[in-house]
Scaffold this active site. Structure first.
Site, PDB file in Angstrom:
ATOM      1  N   ARG A  73      -4.065   3.690  -7.065  1.00  0.00           N
ATOM      2  CA  ARG A  73      -4.462   3.111  -5.902  1.00  0.00           C
ATOM      3  C   ARG A  73      -4.287   1.705  -6.334  1.00  0.00           C
ATOM      4  O   ARG A  73      -4.434   1.187  -7.637  1.00  0.00           O
ATOM      5  CB  ARG A  73      -5.624   3.486  -5.268  1.00  0.00           C
ATOM      6  CG  ARG A  73      -6.774   3.177  -6.010  1.00  0.00           C
ATOM      7  CD  ARG A  73      -8.154   3.439  -5.156  1.00  0.00           C
ATOM      8  NE  ARG A  73      -9.262   3.284  -5.916  1.00  0.00           N
ATOM      9  CZ  ARG A  73      -9.870   2.534  -6.424  1.00  0.00           C
ATOM     10  NH1 ARG A  73      -9.126   1.280  -6.374  1.00  0.00           N
ATOM     11  NH2 ARG A  73     -10.999   2.438  -7.264  1.00  0.00           N
ATOM     12  N   GLY A  74      -4.360   0.779  -5.191  1.00  0.00           N
ATOM     13  CA  GLY A  74      -4.727  -0.732  -5.460  1.00  0.00           C
ATOM     14  C   GLY A  74      -6.096  -0.992  -5.687  1.00  0.00           C
ATOM     15  O   GLY A  74      -6.888  -0.017  -5.758  1.00  0.00           O
ATOM     16  N   GLY A  75      -6.317  -2.231  -5.992  1.00  0.00           N
ATOM     17  CA  GLY A  75      -7.595  -2.476  -6.177  1.00  0.00           C
ATOM     18  C   GLY A  75      -8.257  -2.516  -7.409  1.00  0.00           C
ATOM     19  O   GLY A  75      -7.552  -2.126  -8.420  1.00  0.00           O
ATOM     20  N   ILE A  77     -12.416  -1.295  -9.530  1.00  0.00           N
ATOM     21  CA  ILE A  77     -13.336  -0.262  -9.966  1.00  0.00           C
ATOM     22  C   ILE A  77     -14.143  -0.130  -8.706  1.00  0.00           C
ATOM     23  O   ILE A  77     -14.535  -1.185  -8.080  1.00  0.00           O
ATOM     24  CB  ILE A  77     -14.031  -0.392 -11.254  1.00  0.00           C
ATOM     25  CG1 ILE A  77     -14.815   0.752 -11.707  1.00  0.00           C
ATOM     26  CG2 ILE A  77     -14.935  -1.599 -10.983  1.00  0.00           C
ATOM     27  CD1 ILE A  77     -15.120   0.858 -13.044  1.00  0.00           C
ATOM     28  N   ILE A 185     -11.730  -0.223   0.731  1.00  0.00           N
ATOM     29  CA  ILE A 185     -10.548  -0.057   1.054  1.00  0.00           C
ATOM     30  C   ILE A 185      -9.518  -0.078  -0.290  1.00  0.00           C
ATOM     31  O   ILE A 185      -9.505  -1.135  -0.841  1.00  0.00           O
ATOM     32  CB  ILE A 185      -9.864  -0.753   2.353  1.00  0.00           C
ATOM     33  CG1 ILE A 185     -10.649  -0.106   3.406  1.00  0.00           C
ATOM     34  CG2 ILE A 185      -8.354   0.009   2.363  1.00  0.00           C
ATOM     35  CD1 ILE A 185     -10.047  -0.849   4.726  1.00  0.00           C
ATOM     36  N   GLY A 197      -7.598   5.518   0.438  1.00  0.00           N
ATOM     37  CA  GLY A 197      -7.962   5.040   1.825  1.00  0.00           C
ATOM     38  C   GLY A 197      -9.068   4.255   1.714  1.00  0.00           C
ATOM     39  O   GLY A 197      -9.330   3.187   1.280  1.00  0.00           O
ATOM     40  N   PHE A 198     -10.396   4.835   2.183  1.00  0.00           N
ATOM     41  CA  PHE A 198     -11.560   4.019   2.439  1.00  0.00           C
ATOM     42  C   PHE A 198     -12.889   4.887   1.872  1.00  0.00           C
ATOM     43  O   PHE A 198     -12.866   6.187   2.044  1.00  0.00           O
ATOM     44  CB  PHE A 198     -11.893   3.605   3.858  1.00  0.00           C
ATOM     45  CG  PHE A 198     -12.012   4.773   4.797  1.00  0.00           C
ATOM     46  CD1 PHE A 198     -13.492   5.285   4.732  1.00  0.00           C
ATOM     47  CD2 PHE A 198     -11.106   5.501   5.653  1.00  0.00           C
ATOM     48  CE1 PHE A 198     -13.537   6.466   5.894  1.00  0.00           C
ATOM     49  CE2 PHE A 198     -11.340   6.405   6.371  1.00  0.00           C
ATOM     50  CZ  PHE A 198     -12.410   6.883   6.593  1.00  0.00           C
ATOM     51  N   CYS A 215     -15.242  -3.775  -7.221  1.00  0.00           N
ATOM     52  CA  CYS A 215     -14.220  -4.331  -6.717  1.00  0.00           C
ATOM     53  C   CYS A 215     -13.941  -5.528  -7.633  1.00  0.00           C
ATOM     54  O   CYS A 215     -12.932  -6.479  -6.775  1.00  0.00           O
ATOM     55  CB  CYS A 215     -14.230  -4.499  -4.854  1.00  0.00           C
ATOM     56  SG  CYS A 215     -14.423  -2.922  -4.185  1.00  0.00           S
TER      57      CYS A 215
END
Length: 270
Positions: A73-75, A77, A185, A197-198, A215
């Site tokens: 996914r993006g983002g 830790i 997210i 997702g979230f 994050c």
């Protein structure tokens, strides 16, 4: 209006192992791409686990070598665990996919959920997710007796909050009256279908976040619905409200392809 199916995978003693849920996502993703299932949102709790998106750096991971699952996914830790409601909306979108619009829809559903419980949240520019805003900087209590003008988290590139006790812990952001994230997210879009997702903090032990840089954000923290309300609240209380607002937002959205650029494989930031 597109149908959105909700699947409750497991909570409490039946919390779902992260790898197991990830495999379930892949299966539903493949079925959604083939149009054999409708848009589907998986809802669940995980046992305690750290997961790291593609942009996570070594300086943001646990210092004690605690295992971290690297994901697509993006983002950056984050942590998942008991007391946190996790949702994986697997939705087919027009291509090229407008990833930012999808993230904004998830944020909107969670902002509405928090509002229904009496907690005011918002977006923060440049930082995805759902936030409780802190006091203006000049009105916040000084950290360690020092003016916030000298906050080492911002002034010292080598400062590490993980080594400096509860004064700087992300879980204590509410006490410091700083901005604090209620819901994170992080998504992936492949072949026009979303994954991941979230995570919505209902009543978790937020000290789990103190072992990482959540994050990748060093000058803010985390919170929960229970903390902001000052009372106990459960996943069971929140689950139907999240489903209602996700359904309202995702089913009624006017979906459109992204106008500029093109990609079949996109990620969004946590």
């Amino acid at each position: 209006m597109a149908e959105l199916r909700f699947v409750r995978l497991g909570f409490g003693e039946e919390a779902v192992d992260y790898q197991e849920a990830w495999q379930k996502q892949r299966e539903v993703h493949a079925a959604r791409f083939e149009d054999t299932v409708p848009d589907t949102c998986l809802l669940l709790e995980h046992p305690p686990v750290y997961t790291a998106g593609r942009r996570t750096t070594d300086s943001e991971r646990p210092l004690d070598g605690t295992p971290v699952i690297d994901v697509d996914r993006g983002g950056k830790i984050t942590w998942h665990g008991p007391g946190q409601l996790v949702g994986y909306p697997i939705q087919k979108l027009p291509r090229p996919v407008d990833v930012v619009a999808h993230v904004r829809r998830l944020e909107e559903a969670l902002i509405r959920t928090a509002a229904e419980f009496g907690v005011a949240t918002t977006r923060v520019e440049g930082r995805s997710g759902v936030w409780v805003l802190g006091d203006p900087v000049e009105e916040r209590p000084a950290i360690g007796g020092l003016s916030l003008d000298f906050d080492p988290r911002l002034q010292d590139e080598e400062f590490d909050a993980r080594l400096n006790g509860p004064e700087y812990a992300p879980s204590n952001a509410g006490q410091r009256r700083e901005d604090r994230k209620l819901a994170a997210i992080g998504i992936r879009v492949a072949k026009g279908v979303t994954m991941h997702g979230f995570s919505f903090n209902v009543n978790p032990d937020n000290t789990w976040f103190d072992r990482i840089v959540p994050c990748g954000i060093r000058d803010a923290g985390v919170t929960s619905l229970a903390y902001e309300l000052g009372r106990d609240i459960t996943i069971a209380d929140v689950l139907p409200v999240v489903e209602k607002h996700l359904g309202d937002v995702l089913e009624n959205a006017e979906l459109a392809p992204r106008i500029i650029g093109h990609t079949d494989d996109a990620v969004a930031t946590a």
